[in-house]
Design a protein around this motif. Structure first.
Motif, PDB file in Angstrom:
ATOM      1  N   UNK A  10       0.860  -1.322  -0.069  1.00 49.82           N
ATOM      2  CA  UNK A  10       0.000  -0.059   0.042  1.00 49.82           C
ATOM      3  C   UNK A  10       0.808   1.105   0.085  1.00 49.82           C
ATOM      4  N   UNK A  11       1.873   1.221   0.941  1.00 51.16           N
ATOM      5  CA  UNK A  11       2.806   2.542   1.021  1.00 51.16           C
ATOM      6  C   UNK A  11       3.483   2.629  -0.396  1.00 51.16           C
ATOM      7  N   UNK A  12       3.958   1.395  -0.915  1.00 53.56           N
ATOM      8  CA  UNK A  12       4.594   1.718  -2.187  1.00 53.56           C
ATOM      9  C   UNK A  12       3.996   2.045  -3.422  1.00 53.56           C
ATOM     10  N   UNK A  13       2.419   1.902  -3.329  1.00 52.57           N
ATOM     11  CA  UNK A  13       1.729   2.176  -4.353  1.00 52.57           C
ATOM     12  C   UNK A  13       1.383   3.562  -4.277  1.00 52.57           C
ATOM     13  N   UNK A  14       0.669   3.861  -3.126  1.00 48.44           N
ATOM     14  CA  UNK A  14       0.304   5.288  -2.788  1.00 48.44           C
ATOM     15  C   UNK A  14       0.934   6.184  -2.128  1.00 48.44           C
ATOM     16  N   UNK A  15       2.063   5.752  -1.321  1.00 46.19           N
ATOM     17  CA  UNK A  15       2.877   6.920  -0.758  1.00 46.19           C
ATOM     18  C   UNK A  15       2.149   7.141   0.582  1.00 46.19           C
ATOM     19  N   UNK A  16       1.446   6.501   1.167  1.00 43.16           N
ATOM     20  CA  UNK A  16       0.934   6.885   2.382  1.00 43.16           C
ATOM     21  C   UNK A  16       0.269   5.507   3.344  1.00 43.16           C
ATOM     22  N   UNK A  17      -0.030   5.683   4.439  1.00 43.60           N
ATOM     23  CA  UNK A  17      -0.650   4.427   4.853  1.00 43.60           C
ATOM     24  C   UNK A  17      -2.217   4.601   5.029  1.00 43.60           C
ATOM     25  N   UNK A  18      -2.808   3.394   4.832  1.00 44.27           N
ATOM     26  CA  UNK A  18      -4.259   3.340   4.982  1.00 44.27           C
ATOM     27  C   UNK A  18      -4.939   3.732   6.269  1.00 44.27           C
ATOM     28  N   UNK A  19      -4.714   5.001   6.677  1.00 46.98           N
ATOM     29  CA  UNK A  19      -5.507   5.537   7.925  1.00 46.98           C
ATOM     30  C   UNK A  19      -7.034   5.589   7.821  1.00 46.98           C
ATOM     31  N   UNK A  20      -7.397   5.024   8.858  1.00 42.30           N
ATOM     32  CA  UNK A  20      -9.215   4.915   8.988  1.00 42.30           C
ATOM     33  C   UNK A  20      -9.607   5.308  10.369  1.00 42.30           C
ATOM     34  N   UNK A  21      -9.704   6.579  10.608  1.00 42.52           N
ATOM     35  CA  UNK A  21     -10.080   6.988  12.139  1.00 42.52           C
ATOM     36  C   UNK A  21     -11.471   6.585  12.401  1.00 42.52           C
ATOM     37  N   UNK A  22     -12.428   6.380  11.511  1.00 43.94           N
ATOM     38  CA  UNK A  22     -13.648   6.169  11.786  1.00 43.94           C
ATOM     39  C   UNK A  22     -14.278   5.092  10.719  1.00 43.94           C
ATOM     40  N   UNK A  23     -14.669   3.765  11.039  1.00 44.73           N
ATOM     41  CA  UNK A  23     -15.054   2.867   9.977  1.00 44.73           C
ATOM     42  C   UNK A  23     -16.509   3.340   9.650  1.00 44.73           C
ATOM     43  N   UNK A  24     -17.093   4.262  10.278  1.00 41.98           N
ATOM     44  CA  UNK A  24     -18.444   4.649   9.478  1.00 41.98           C
ATOM     45  C   UNK A  24     -18.350   5.794   8.798  1.00 41.98           C
TER      46      UNK A  24
END
Length: 269
Positions: A10-24
């Motif tokens: 994911x980091x390699x493809x998009x240069x970021x972490x898949x951060x999700x603070x709220x799954x709603x």
């Protein structure tokens, strides 16, 4: 959390972490009970077995749903968007300050987005949506150029420009995220707009914003047979927008736009 190998990809493809603070809220990807789960606004839209050989397909699916672009796709999107914006500005009439309709709409969209406390990336995104909202009119300009009855051609084909814009933006996936705004910025809150007769909150959020800004700039800069036989003052335009709240425009956004114009642009209504 996600498996470490999937995180690295994911980091390699998009240069970021898949951060999700709220799954709603928003589109989130995470590991749950041995599965890689993707949810949008709390609703499960996909579930994959945790299989390393499928990570590429999983990330591709997630990226499309979340509107993410790889660095290479972002470069392509920027080039294509700039190309279309240049064509749009070239075919629009400039004002006395050298700005065209789409440039003015983009400028007020930027200020309105900041007033709505959007994040910096959302402000820039709305601005880009505004610059592209009339991309379909390029086709009408071409029709008019070679038509012996130019005004009649424009009147006949005017409602086609959201559809033509959709066709233009379909050339590459990186531009697809602009399609809902381009296609639906002439929809009306009461469902009588075009081309899809969408109603209320079924109309995409950015399209609802651009609908108000597009009208405001149109009537304060042009004589339009669609609206009136003379150019309106900012005060007159805002009062008309207030009158059309709940029929043409999202009433909540109208209230915020009126507050924005009063507070930031000091226009008394």
């Amino acid at each position: 959390m996600l498996p470490e190998k999937l995180l690295k990809e994911f980091r390699s493809a998009f240069g970021m972490d898949p951060i999700c603070h709220d799954t709603e809220k928003g589109t989130c990807i995470f590991e749950q009970n041995g599965y890689i789960v993707i949810k949008t606004n709390g609703v499960l839209i996909a579930q994959f077995k945790d299989d390393e050989s499928s990570y590429g397909d999983i990330l591709s699916f997630y990226a499309k749903k979340a509107g993410l672009l790889s660095p290479a796709e972002r470069d392509i999107e920027k080039i294509l968007r700039s190309m279309f914006v240049n064509l749009i500005v070239l075919t629009e009439v400039e004002d006395r300050y050298g700005f065209s309709h789409s440039q003015r709409v983009a400028k007020i969209a930027e200020g309105f987005a900041m007033y709505l406390n959007m994040k910096p990336e959302e402000v820039e995104d709305l601005k880009n949506h505004a610059l592209l909202h009339d991309v379909g009119k390029i086709a009408i300009e071409q029709l008019m150029l070679y038509s012996p009855t130019r005004l009649r051609t424009f009147e006949t084909h005017y409602e086609d420009h959201p559809t033509m814009g959709t066709i233009y933006l379909s050339i590459h996936e990186s531009l697809w995220r602009y399609i809902p705004t381009v296609r639906n910025h002439h929809e009306k809150w009461d469902g009588t707009g075009f081309p899809d007769k969408l109603k209320g909150t079924d109309i995409p959020y950015f399209a609802r914003i651009i609908a108000i800004l597009d009208y405001y700039d149109e009537v304060t800069n042009f004589v339009s047979a669609d609206w009136d036989s003379e150019i309106k003052t900012p005060k007159q335009a805002i009062n008309e927008i207030k009158r059309m709240a709940g029929t043409f425009f999202d009433p909540d956004l109208v209230n915020k736009f009126v507050e924005f114009m009063q507070t930031v642009h000091k226009i008394e209504v």
